[in-house]
Design a protein around this motif. Structure first.
Motif, mmCIF file in Angstrom:
data_model
loop_
_atom_site.group_PDB
_atom_site.id
_atom_site.type_symbol
_atom_site.label_atom_id
_atom_site.label_comp_id
_atom_site.label_asym_id
_atom_site.label_seq_id
_atom_site.Cartn_x
_atom_site.Cartn_y
_atom_site.Cartn_z
ATOM 1 N N ARG A 232 -17.009 -5.744 -5.437
ATOM 2 C CA ARG A 232 -16.213 -5.038 -4.424
ATOM 3 C C ARG A 232 -15.173 -5.973 -3.803
ATOM 4 O O ARG A 232 -14.036 -5.574 -3.572
ATOM 5 C CB ARG A 232 -17.104 -4.467 -3.328
ATOM 6 C CG ARG A 232 -17.984 -3.337 -3.758
ATOM 7 C CD ARG A 232 -17.198 -2.069 -3.928
ATOM 8 N NE ARG A 232 -18.116 -0.972 -4.176
ATOM 9 C CZ ARG A 232 -17.846 0.060 -4.949
ATOM 10 N NH1 ARG A 232 -16.684 0.137 -5.540
ATOM 11 N NH2 ARG A 232 -18.727 1.017 -5.125
ATOM 12 N N HIS B 232 -14.495 -2.725 3.683
ATOM 13 C CA HIS B 232 -15.417 -2.060 4.620
ATOM 14 C C HIS B 232 -16.722 -1.690 3.914
ATOM 15 O O HIS B 232 -17.807 -1.862 4.465
ATOM 16 C CB HIS B 232 -14.777 -0.821 5.235
ATOM 17 C CG HIS B 232 -13.620 -1.111 6.144
ATOM 18 N ND1 HIS B 232 -13.608 -2.129 7.060
ATOM 19 C CD2 HIS B 232 -12.423 -0.509 6.261
ATOM 20 C CE1 HIS B 232 -12.466 -2.141 7.711
ATOM 21 N NE2 HIS B 232 -11.723 -1.167 7.235
ATOM 22 N N ILE B 233 -16.617 -1.225 2.689
ATOM 23 C CA ILE B 233 -17.815 -0.903 1.901
ATOM 24 C C ILE B 233 -18.610 -2.180 1.633
ATOM 25 O O ILE B 233 -19.831 -2.215 1.772
ATOM 26 C CB ILE B 233 -17.422 -0.209 0.569
ATOM 27 C CG1 ILE B 233 -16.832 1.177 0.852
ATOM 28 C CG2 ILE B 233 -18.630 -0.097 -0.359
ATOM 29 C CD1 ILE B 233 -16.165 1.821 -0.350
ATOM 30 N N GLN C 272 -23.904 -7.158 5.174
ATOM 31 C CA GLN C 272 -24.796 -7.143 6.341
ATOM 32 C C GLN C 272 -26.252 -7.122 5.895
ATOM 33 O O GLN C 272 -27.080 -7.880 6.393
ATOM 34 C CB GLN C 272 -24.482 -5.912 7.213
ATOM 35 C CG GLN C 272 -25.355 -5.777 8.437
ATOM 36 C CD GLN C 272 -25.002 -6.797 9.488
ATOM 37 O OE1 GLN C 272 -23.871 -7.225 9.598
ATOM 38 N NE2 GLN C 272 -25.986 -7.212 10.260
ATOM 39 N N ILE C 273 -26.560 -6.300 4.924
ATOM 40 C CA ILE C 273 -27.930 -6.175 4.407
ATOM 41 C C ILE C 273 -28.379 -7.484 3.762
ATOM 42 O O ILE C 273 -29.509 -7.922 3.946
ATOM 43 C CB ILE C 273 -28.017 -5.018 3.382
ATOM 44 C CG1 ILE C 273 -27.777 -3.680 4.085
ATOM 45 C CG2 ILE C 273 -29.361 -5.013 2.661
ATOM 46 C CD1 ILE C 273 -27.518 -2.525 3.143
ATOM 47 N N ARG D 84 -22.371 -12.060 5.364
ATOM 48 C CA ARG D 84 -21.153 -11.659 6.073
ATOM 49 C C ARG D 84 -20.017 -12.675 5.974
ATOM 50 O O ARG D 84 -18.849 -12.284 5.926
ATOM 51 C CB ARG D 84 -21.472 -11.336 7.530
ATOM 52 C CG ARG D 84 -22.251 -10.032 7.632
ATOM 53 C CD ARG D 84 -22.332 -9.502 9.030
ATOM 54 N NE ARG D 84 -21.065 -9.333 9.691
ATOM 55 C CZ ARG D 84 -20.295 -8.260 9.616
ATOM 56 N NH1 ARG D 84 -20.681 -7.244 8.872
ATOM 57 N NH2 ARG D 84 -19.174 -8.177 10.276
ATOM 58 N N LEU E 136 -21.638 -6.549 -4.452
ATOM 59 C CA LEU E 136 -20.823 -7.079 -3.367
ATOM 60 C C LEU E 136 -19.689 -7.947 -3.912
ATOM 61 O O LEU E 136 -18.530 -7.799 -3.517
ATOM 62 C CB LEU E 136 -21.700 -7.895 -2.409
ATOM 63 C CG LEU E 136 -20.985 -8.682 -1.316
ATOM 64 C CD1 LEU E 136 -20.222 -7.760 -0.383
ATOM 65 C CD2 LEU E 136 -21.990 -9.522 -0.543
ATOM 66 N N ALA F 170 -18.632 -4.856 3.404
ATOM 67 C CA ALA F 170 -19.205 -5.374 4.649
ATOM 68 C C ALA F 170 -20.592 -4.799 4.904
ATOM 69 O O ALA F 170 -21.484 -5.499 5.397
ATOM 70 C CB ALA F 170 -18.277 -5.076 5.823
ATOM 71 N N ASP F 171 -20.796 -3.544 4.554
ATOM 72 C CA ASP F 171 -22.120 -2.925 4.721
ATOM 73 C C ASP F 171 -23.159 -3.628 3.859
ATOM 74 O O ASP F 171 -24.255 -3.940 4.321
ATOM 75 C CB ASP F 171 -22.070 -1.430 4.371
ATOM 76 C CG ASP F 171 -21.217 -0.630 5.342
ATOM 77 O OD1 ASP F 171 -21.014 -1.104 6.479
ATOM 78 O OD2 ASP F 171 -20.753 0.453 4.961
ATOM 79 N N SER F 172 -22.808 -3.898 2.609
ATOM 80 C CA SER F 172 -23.728 -4.606 1.710
ATOM 81 C C SER F 172 -23.963 -6.032 2.187
ATOM 82 O O SER F 172 -25.076 -6.547 2.131
ATOM 83 C CB SER F 172 -23.163 -4.653 0.288
ATOM 84 O OG SER F 172 -22.997 -3.366 -0.225
ATOM 85 N N THR G 254 -27.442 -5.555 -5.693
ATOM 86 C CA THR G 254 -26.551 -5.486 -4.543
ATOM 87 C C THR G 254 -25.647 -6.707 -4.425
ATOM 88 O O THR G 254 -24.479 -6.586 -4.065
ATOM 89 C CB THR G 254 -27.370 -5.312 -3.248
ATOM 90 O OG1 THR G 254 -28.306 -4.258 -3.440
ATOM 91 C CG2 THR G 254 -26.493 -4.953 -2.080
#
Length: 124
Positions: free
Chosen positions: A36, A57-58, A64-65, A69, A33, A60-62, A29
């Motif tokens: 991306r 946006h994609i 966050q996990i 950020r 990230l 940002a999801d990763s 991941t």
């Protein structure tokens, strides 16, 4: 990144696509990230801002996990400029006077906004 520095954006995007497939397969991941974000930066450089934002946006999801950020926030800041001048903070009550024209948003090169003031009356 070497291809990007040389201006070989298509080659860079092809290499990133292959890397993304591998990172997805190996469930990496953090590397996904980074890819991306780089992919987003390349799309921004070639004028595809919508695609660039979609990838952020994609990412940002990763982020966050992974608790990363700030990395994505920095990439967003390269696209958008937020004006937070001391005058705006001190004189927030007069926000419309200080920000006139700044609400215009465009990703098109050469676009601009014009604001004309025809009359301004100030009373104390």
């Amino acid at each position: 990144e070497v291809y990007t520095q040389q201006g070989k954006y298509n080659e860079a995007l092809q290499y990133i696509s292959i890397s993304i497939q591998l990172f997805v397969e190996f469930d990496d991941t953090a590397s996904l990230l980074a890819c991306r974000i780089l992919q987003s930066q390349i799309y921004r450089k070639i004028g595809m801002s919508d695609k660039s934002l979609q990838l952020l946006h994609i990412a940002a999801d990763s982020a966050q996990i992974l608790g990363m950020r700030p990395l994505v926030k920095q990439a967003y800041e390269e696209i958008y400029k937020v004006y937070e001048d001391i005058n705006i903070r001190k004189w927030g009550v007069f926000e419309n006077y200080f920000k006139a024209g700044n609400y215009f948003q465009s990703r098109d090169e050469g676009s601009f906004a014009k604001v004309k003031y025809y009359e301004l009356e100030v009373k104390h």
